[in-house]
Design an enzyme around this catalytic site. Structure first.
Site, PDB file in Angstrom:
ATOM      1  N   ASP A  23       0.834  -1.216   0.000  1.00 12.06           N
ATOM      2  CA  ASP A  23       0.000   0.000   0.000  1.00 12.06           C
ATOM      3  C   ASP A  23       0.865   1.261   0.000  1.00 12.06           C
ATOM      4  OD1 ASP A  23      -2.362   1.412  -0.018  1.00 12.06           O
ATOM      5  OD2 ASP A  23      -2.709   1.243   2.142  1.00 12.06           O
TER       6      ASP A  23
ATOM      7  N   GLY B   9      -0.049   5.441  -4.386  1.00  9.23           N
ATOM      8  CA  GLY B   9      -0.659   6.712  -4.771  1.00  9.23           C
ATOM      9  C   GLY B   9      -0.092   7.867  -3.969  1.00  9.23           C
ATOM     10  N   ARG B  10       0.019   7.684  -2.652  1.00  3.50           N
ATOM     11  CA  ARG B  10       0.559   8.764  -1.809  1.00  3.50           C
ATOM     12  C   ARG B  10       2.021   9.023  -2.108  1.00  3.50           C
ATOM     13  NH1 ARG B  10      -1.292   6.088   3.450  1.00  3.50           N
ATOM     14  NH2 ARG B  10      -1.876   4.476   1.933  1.00  3.50           N
ATOM     15  N   TRP B  11       2.760   7.983  -2.409  1.00  3.87           N
ATOM     16  CA  TRP B  11       4.174   8.163  -2.775  1.00  3.87           C
ATOM     17  C   TRP B  11       4.271   9.091  -3.990  1.00  3.87           C
ATOM     18  CZ3 TRP B  11       6.862   7.056  -7.296  1.00  3.87           C
ATOM     19  CH2 TRP B  11       8.270   7.118  -7.207  1.00  3.87           C
TER      20      TRP B  11
ATOM     21  N   HIS C  40       2.359   3.338  -9.040  1.00  2.00           N
ATOM     22  CA  HIS C  40       2.155   1.904  -9.318  1.00  2.00           C
ATOM     23  C   HIS C  40       3.334   1.346 -10.123  1.00  2.00           C
ATOM     24  CE1 HIS C  40      -1.703   2.230  -7.535  1.00  2.00           C
ATOM     25  NE2 HIS C  40      -2.265   2.922  -8.515  1.00  2.00           N
TER      26      HIS C  40
ATOM     27  N   SER D  16      -7.587  -5.543  -5.065  1.00  2.00           N
ATOM     28  CA  SER D  16      -8.672  -6.110  -4.258  1.00  2.00           C
ATOM     29  C   SER D  16      -9.992  -6.065  -5.024  1.00  2.00           C
ATOM     30  CB  SER D  16      -8.815  -5.340  -2.939  1.00  2.00           C
ATOM     31  OG  SER D  16      -9.434  -4.084  -3.174  1.00  2.00           O
TER      32      SER D  16
ATOM     33  N   LEU E 194      10.639 -20.572  -4.515  1.00  2.00           N
ATOM     34  CA  LEU E 194       9.648 -19.658  -3.933  1.00  2.00           C
ATOM     35  C   LEU E 194       8.325 -19.700  -4.700  1.00  2.00           C
ATOM     36  CD1 LEU E 194       8.994 -17.074  -2.098  1.00  2.00           C
ATOM     37  CD2 LEU E 194       9.712 -15.743  -4.083  1.00  2.00           C
TER      38      LEU E 194
ATOM     39  N   ARG F 271      -4.883  -1.408   8.934  1.00  2.00           N
ATOM     40  CA  ARG F 271      -6.058  -2.263   8.678  1.00  2.00           C
ATOM     41  C   ARG F 271      -5.692  -3.377   7.716  1.00  2.00           C
ATOM     42  NH1 ARG F 271      -7.779   2.887   6.783  1.00  2.00           N
ATOM     43  NH2 ARG F 271      -7.267   3.197   4.594  1.00  2.00           N
TER      44      ARG F 271
HETATM   45  C1  IPE Z   1      -5.445  -2.711  -0.074  1.00  2.00           C
HETATM   46  O1  IPE Z   1      -5.103  -1.398  -0.289  1.00  2.00           O
HETATM   47  C2  IPE Z   1      -5.499  -3.465  -1.368  1.00  2.00           C
HETATM   48  C3  IPE Z   1      -4.210  -3.706  -2.000  1.00  2.00           C
HETATM   49  C4  IPE Z   1      -3.036  -3.407  -1.512  1.00  2.00           C
HETATM   50  C5  IPE Z   1      -4.276  -4.344  -3.278  1.00  2.00           C
HETATM   51  P1  IPE Z   1      -6.217  -0.262  -0.478  1.00  2.00           P
HETATM   52  O2  IPE Z   1      -5.472   1.011  -0.663  1.00  2.00           O
HETATM   53  O3  IPE Z   1      -7.178  -0.647  -1.505  1.00  2.00           O
HETATM   54  O4  IPE Z   1      -6.949  -0.306   0.949  1.00  2.00           O
HETATM   55  P2  IPE Z   1      -7.816   0.775   1.705  1.00  2.00           P
HETATM   56  O5  IPE Z   1      -8.837   1.290   0.744  1.00  2.00           O
HETATM   57  O6  IPE Z   1      -6.887   1.865   2.151  1.00  2.00           O
HETATM   58  O7  IPE Z   1      -8.391   0.039   2.877  1.00  2.00           O
HETATM   59  C1  IPE Z   2      -1.502   0.197  -3.357  1.00  2.00           C
HETATM   60  O1  IPE Z   2      -1.312   1.558  -3.393  1.00  2.00           O
HETATM   61  C2  IPE Z   2      -1.803  -0.401  -4.701  1.00  2.00           C
HETATM   62  C3  IPE Z   2      -3.185  -0.863  -4.859  1.00  2.00           C
HETATM   63  C4  IPE Z   2      -4.102  -0.876  -3.939  1.00  2.00           C
HETATM   64  C5  IPE Z   2      -3.571  -1.350  -6.169  1.00  2.00           C
HETATM   65  P1  IPE Z   2      -2.527   2.572  -3.399  1.00  2.00           P
HETATM   66  O2  IPE Z   2      -2.887   2.843  -4.805  1.00  2.00           O
HETATM   67  O3  IPE Z   2      -3.635   2.103  -2.543  1.00  2.00           O
HETATM   68  O4  IPE Z   2      -1.846   3.847  -2.766  1.00  2.00           O
HETATM   69  P2  IPE Z   2      -2.487   4.858  -1.741  1.00  2.00           P
HETATM   70  O5  IPE Z   2      -2.989   4.056  -0.587  1.00  2.00           O
HETATM   71  O6  IPE Z   2      -3.598   5.555  -2.455  1.00  2.00           O
HETATM   72  O7  IPE Z   2      -1.374   5.768  -1.349  1.00  2.00           O
HETATM   73 MG    MG Z   3      -4.086   2.355  -0.595  1.00  2.00          MG
END
Ligand code: IPE
Ligand code: IPE
Ligand code: MG
Length: 253
Positions: free
Chosen positions: A33, A36-38, A50, A78, A144, A207
């Site tokens: 996770d 996006g914030r990165w 990504h 997810s 692995l 979470r």
């Molecule tokens: C969890 O991350 C799903 C994956 C890493 C693929 P999300 O970014 O979707 O989770 P929430 O929305 O913060 O709970």
């Molecule tokens: C995890 O990073 C990748 C996926 C859930 C597909 P996010 O895209 O959720 O990144 P944030 O949480 O928005 O920073």
């Molecule tokens: Mg996320």
């Protein structure tokens, strides 16, 4: 650049020797996770996060394979991630083929076996084709297990298992009293894979987000503040050492 690489390598090597090779987690599951914030913090589009996150996937796969971990499950998409803007979902659906185009030869060379859990038949054809090719070409590998959770949701997985078991009961091939925890485990998408001893989530979120709910009943959880694109071998090593310093009681004393 070289200086940095050298320093990081030295850091990893200094840390890696602290890992007890005899008590490695067999199965590490990671909620990747923070892509996006990165990217946002760097004023880049989310998809740049990504793309960079894909490099981290290569890094942690090499690391887990070299260390001798048996299963690495990576939560990549997810069942809830379809809610994202179409452009982002489209990009995420291209990532598996980009990843495998550049990395499959190395996975084969490293004896890695690719697996996928989730509703893969709902994925676009090009995504599914890339995954199926990787699964097929690595089918006989014994190193692995690199297990991608793609279009995966734990509640959905449990729902499907309940449907499957219910049908067997209704058909008369299974007695209700013969439904055991073991049978439920074997009906999940993770059948044949041991439960993860260690779950790592990056990005500081505390979470589980619908990941392996049944399988993590007794997993050790580690939450790292680092965004996934920045997660590296040092963080992974730290997580394993942290795991090895915990006392797992499983309800005992
Ligand atoms: C969890 O991350 C799903 C994956 C890493 C693929 P999300 O970014 O979707 O989770 P929430 O929305 O913060 O709970
Ligand atoms: C995890 O990073 C990748 C996926 C859930 C597909 P996010 O895209 O959720 O990144 P944030 O949480 O928005 O920073
Ligand atoms: Mg996320």
């Amino acid at each position: 650049m070289f200086k940095f690489l050298f320093r990081k390598d030295a850091d990893v090597n200094n840390k890696i020797i602290e890992i007890d090779k005899n008590s490695l987690p067999k199965h590490v599951a990671i909620i990747m996770d923070g892509n996006g914030r990165w990217a946002s913090e760097k004023r880049l589009p989310r998809i740049a996060g990504h793309r960079e996150g894909m490099q981290t996937v290569k890094k942690v796969t090499r690391f887990a394979s070299n260390l001798g971990i048996k299963v690495l499950t990576l939560y990549a998409f997810s069942t809830e991630n379809w809610k994202r803007p179409k452009e982002e979902v489209d990009f995420l659906m291209k990532l598996p083929s980009d990843f495998l185009n550049s990395f499959l030869p190395e996975l084969i060379e490293k004896n890695v076996k690719v697996k996928v859990i989730g509703n893969i038949h709902e994925l676009p054809e090009h995504t599914l084709n890339a995954l199926e090719e990787a699964v097929l070409k690595t089918e006989k590998n014994s190193g692995l297990i690199l297990n991608f959770a793609l279009n995966y949701g734990s509640r959905d997985e449990i729902k499907q298992a309940v449907q499957h078991i219910s049908k067997q009961c209704l058909e008369g091939s299974l007695l209700v009293d013969n439904i055991t925890e073991d049978l439920i485990s074997k009906t999940l998408m993770t059948k044949n894979i041991p439960d993860p001893e260690l779950v790592i989530r990056t990005s500081g979120e505390l979470r589980i987000s619908n990941f392996l709910l049944w399988q993590i009943a007794y997993s050790e959880l580690i939450f790292s503040d680092v965004y996934w694109p920045e997660f590296n071998e040092v963080h992974f090593t730290d997580a394993i050492i942290n795991y090895q310093n915990r006392t797992r009681r499983f309800g005992g004393i």
